[in-house]
Design an enzyme around this catalytic site. Sequence first.
Site, PDB file in Angstrom:
ATOM      1  N   GLU A  44      29.969   0.116  15.742  1.00 11.38           N
ATOM      2  CA  GLU A  44      28.882   1.262  15.741  1.00 11.38           C
ATOM      3  C   GLU A  44      27.694   0.713  14.921  1.00 11.38           C
ATOM      4  O   GLU A  44      27.867   0.853  13.616  1.00 11.38           O
ATOM      5  CB  GLU A  44      29.391   2.707  15.618  1.00 11.38           C
ATOM      6  N   ASP A  96      22.267  -3.461   6.266  1.00  8.27           N
ATOM      7  CA  ASP A  96      21.415  -3.518   7.507  1.00  8.27           C
ATOM      8  C   ASP A  96      21.996  -4.424   8.447  1.00  8.27           C
ATOM      9  O   ASP A  96      22.611  -5.382   8.184  1.00  8.27           O
ATOM     10  CB  ASP A  96      20.301  -4.007   6.872  1.00  8.27           C
ATOM     11  N   ASP A 118      17.174   5.529  15.865  1.00  4.92           N
ATOM     12  CA  ASP A 118      15.699   5.746  15.635  1.00  4.92           C
ATOM     13  C   ASP A 118      14.905   5.297  16.745  1.00  4.92           C
ATOM     14  O   ASP A 118      14.988   4.075  17.170  1.00  4.92           O
ATOM     15  CB  ASP A 118      15.423   5.070  14.440  1.00  4.92           C
ATOM     16  N   LYS A 122       6.057   4.449  17.957  1.00  2.00           N
ATOM     17  CA  LYS A 122       4.732   3.578  17.897  1.00  2.00           C
ATOM     18  C   LYS A 122       5.174   2.198  18.692  1.00  2.00           C
ATOM     19  O   LYS A 122       5.884   1.703  18.244  1.00  2.00           O
ATOM     20  CB  LYS A 122       4.088   3.839  16.469  1.00  2.00           C
ATOM     21  N   GLU A 192      26.908  14.160  15.448  1.00  2.00           N
ATOM     22  CA  GLU A 192      26.451  15.136  14.772  1.00  2.00           C
ATOM     23  C   GLU A 192      24.764  15.487  15.648  1.00  2.00           C
ATOM     24  O   GLU A 192      24.722  16.567  15.790  1.00  2.00           O
ATOM     25  CB  GLU A 192      26.236  14.988  13.133  1.00  2.00           C
ATOM     26  N   TYR A 193      24.240  14.492  15.661  1.00  2.00           N
ATOM     27  CA  TYR A 193      22.828  14.632  16.545  1.00  2.00           C
ATOM     28  C   TYR A 193      23.078  15.180  17.552  1.00  2.00           C
ATOM     29  O   TYR A 193      22.421  15.914  18.319  1.00  2.00           O
ATOM     30  CB  TYR A 193      22.170  13.219  16.302  1.00  2.00           C
ATOM     31  N   GLU A 194      24.109  14.520  18.406  1.00  2.00           N
ATOM     32  CA  GLU A 194      24.441  14.810  19.837  1.00  2.00           C
ATOM     33  C   GLU A 194      24.750  16.481  20.009  1.00  2.00           C
ATOM     34  O   GLU A 194      23.973  17.128  20.953  1.00  2.00           O
ATOM     35  CB  GLU A 194      25.160  14.177  20.491  1.00  2.00           C
TER      36      GLU A 194
END
Length: 217
Positions: A44, A96, A118, A122, A192-194
């Site tokens: 992931e 990273d 993310d 832009k 968690e975001y979901e």
Amino acid sequence: MRLRHKPYAMDRIKEYSQFVIGNPEEHRGNWKELFGNDHPIHIEVGTGRGRFVYEMAKANPDINYIGIEKFTSVIVDALDKLIEKELPNLKLINKDAEDLTVFFTKGEIDRVYLNFSDPWPKKRHAKRRLTYKTFLRNYEEVLVKDGEIHFKTDNQALFEYSLMSMAEYGMVFTFLSLDLHNSDFEGNIMTEYEEKFSSKGHRIYRVEAKYRTEPVQ
């Protein structure tokens, strides 16, 4: 997302180096030896606080998982889950993931998960999106021949961009949902975001894709 500084994070990571692999490049080509078996390896990219990869590893003991997260103050939460209850089929990398070929050889990975990445909205930041063509090439370099990318987001613009990017790269979609939580898809594990976004009524988008192995007729 504003990250809260956790001064103890780096010391915790160094203390539990059996869980957070500090020198992943040294295991390039030998991850199965580190896990002690020849099970498939799923990674992931952007594992965040680790709920998804931890629950996946717990539910699938015959698959090895590696969660990659560059932010120390975030990955330490994933580490805490492993400290509380160790899973032998889960490792973490605090690096990273811009160039996965530094960590893995060709064909070493069976699946890549991208969850709520993310969106970099832009236009000038498009190259930073994890579904930009250079990243797709990066994943292709480490995946097995029939390896898959599973991508999930609540951001419609990012999802549409990702579908276009994958299609232009020549990838084939094997599953696509424009409203995952109201589909018949089984076995979804929420990040968690979901959980946060879906509780606010956001649609969750999901696509599974493979790289084309034969030329288009």
